[in-house]
Design a protein around this motif. Structure first.
Motif, mmCIF file in Angstrom:
data_model
loop_
_atom_site.group_PDB
_atom_site.id
_atom_site.type_symbol
_atom_site.label_atom_id
_atom_site.label_comp_id
_atom_site.label_asym_id
_atom_site.label_seq_id
_atom_site.Cartn_x
_atom_site.Cartn_y
_atom_site.Cartn_z
ATOM 1 N N MET A 179 0.857 -1.180 0.000
ATOM 2 C CA MET A 179 0.000 0.000 0.000
ATOM 3 C C MET A 179 0.899 1.238 0.000
ATOM 4 S SD MET A 179 -2.970 1.021 2.810
ATOM 5 C CE MET A 179 -3.870 -0.481 2.585
ATOM 6 N N LYS B 259 1.717 5.471 0.245
ATOM 7 C CA LYS B 259 1.423 6.438 1.307
ATOM 8 C C LYS B 259 0.016 7.035 1.181
ATOM 9 C CE LYS B 259 6.052 8.016 2.521
ATOM 10 N NZ LYS B 259 6.920 9.209 2.634
ATOM 11 N N LEU C 263 -2.580 4.431 2.212
ATOM 12 C CA LEU C 263 -2.503 4.215 3.656
ATOM 13 C C LEU C 263 -3.096 5.404 4.404
ATOM 14 C CD1 LEU C 263 -1.584 2.466 6.028
ATOM 15 C CD2 LEU C 263 0.675 3.564 5.846
ATOM 16 N N VAL D 185 -0.133 0.898 12.394
ATOM 17 C CA VAL D 185 -0.122 -0.007 11.247
ATOM 18 C C VAL D 185 1.120 -0.896 11.343
ATOM 19 C CG1 VAL D 185 -1.433 1.580 9.760
ATOM 20 C CG2 VAL D 185 1.068 1.659 9.750
ATOM 21 N N VAL E 2 4.908 1.626 8.096
ATOM 22 C CA VAL E 2 4.719 2.884 7.385
ATOM 23 C C VAL E 2 5.778 2.956 6.289
ATOM 24 C CG1 VAL E 2 4.911 5.404 7.556
ATOM 25 C CG2 VAL E 2 3.745 4.130 9.362
#
Length: 198
Positions: free
Chosen positions: A1, A3, A6, A180, A183
């Protein structure tokens, strides 16, 4: 995923939290910030930087009020106009705000708006040099166990944090729902040494 994906996913998760839950979690975070600030030398006049929460962000207002009640100086970010950004090399500065003047500070009422230097009364809301901060509370969208922080994509804090004194405590705050697994980071992304979540 990536940025952007996310960022959208975590903000949606944060937005889905009930208002009362966000308020209760913000209160816990502020209490922990107060505990952390208690470790600073209370005999010395201190300066802390916080932010004005936008939308569903963790709200550091109770911490700002507690530190102001101690007689500490509280500063808030003020976004600079394009002309002033070029002149000072920074898109964001911190301005001191007295507790009873918070409602009069346009950069608190409109934290994402850019202001020209002439728009703000610098005698009333003076710029606090980055190296004068003892503690800074940083907003974030997402974080992971390594301290990696995903912001809103403007890079303002990534450019500002290196200007701080090595003694300044840098603390990110967020809700547990913003954690999460990983990152995604770029070379300019700085991990935060402390993140408080609830």
């Amino acid at each position: 995923m990536d940025k952007a994906e996310l960022r959208r996913a975590v903000i949606a998760r944060r937005d889905a939290l009930d208002l009362d839950v966000r308020a209760a979690k913000s209160a816990v975070i502020c209490a922990r910030l107060v505990e952390l600030s208690d470790r600073l030398d209370a005999a010395v006049s201190r300066t802390v930087a916080v932010y004005a929460a936008v939308g569903s962000e963790a709200d550091p207002a109770a911490f700002a009020a507690a530190t102001a009640a101690r007689g500490w100086r509280v500063a808030y970010p003020c976004m600079l106009s394009a002309t002033d950004t070029v002149a000072c090399g920074q898109r964001m500065c911190m301005r001191a705000v007295a507790a009873d003047d918070a409602s009069a500070a346009p950069f608190i009422a409109h934290p994402t708006r850019a202001f020209a230097a002439t728009d703000i009364d610098s005698n009333h809301f003076p710029i606090v040099p980055a190296e004068a901060l003892d503690m800074i509370v940083v907003p974030l969208v997402a974080f992971d166990q390594t301290g990696a922080r995903l912001g809103y994509g403007g890079g303002c804090y990534d450019r500002y944090l290196p200007m701080l004194s090595p003694a300044c405590q840098i603390i990110g705050i967020a809700f547990d729902e913003q954690r999460v697994d990983r990152v995604p980071t770029d070379a300019h992304d700085l991990p935060l040494p402390h993140i408080i979540s609830a």
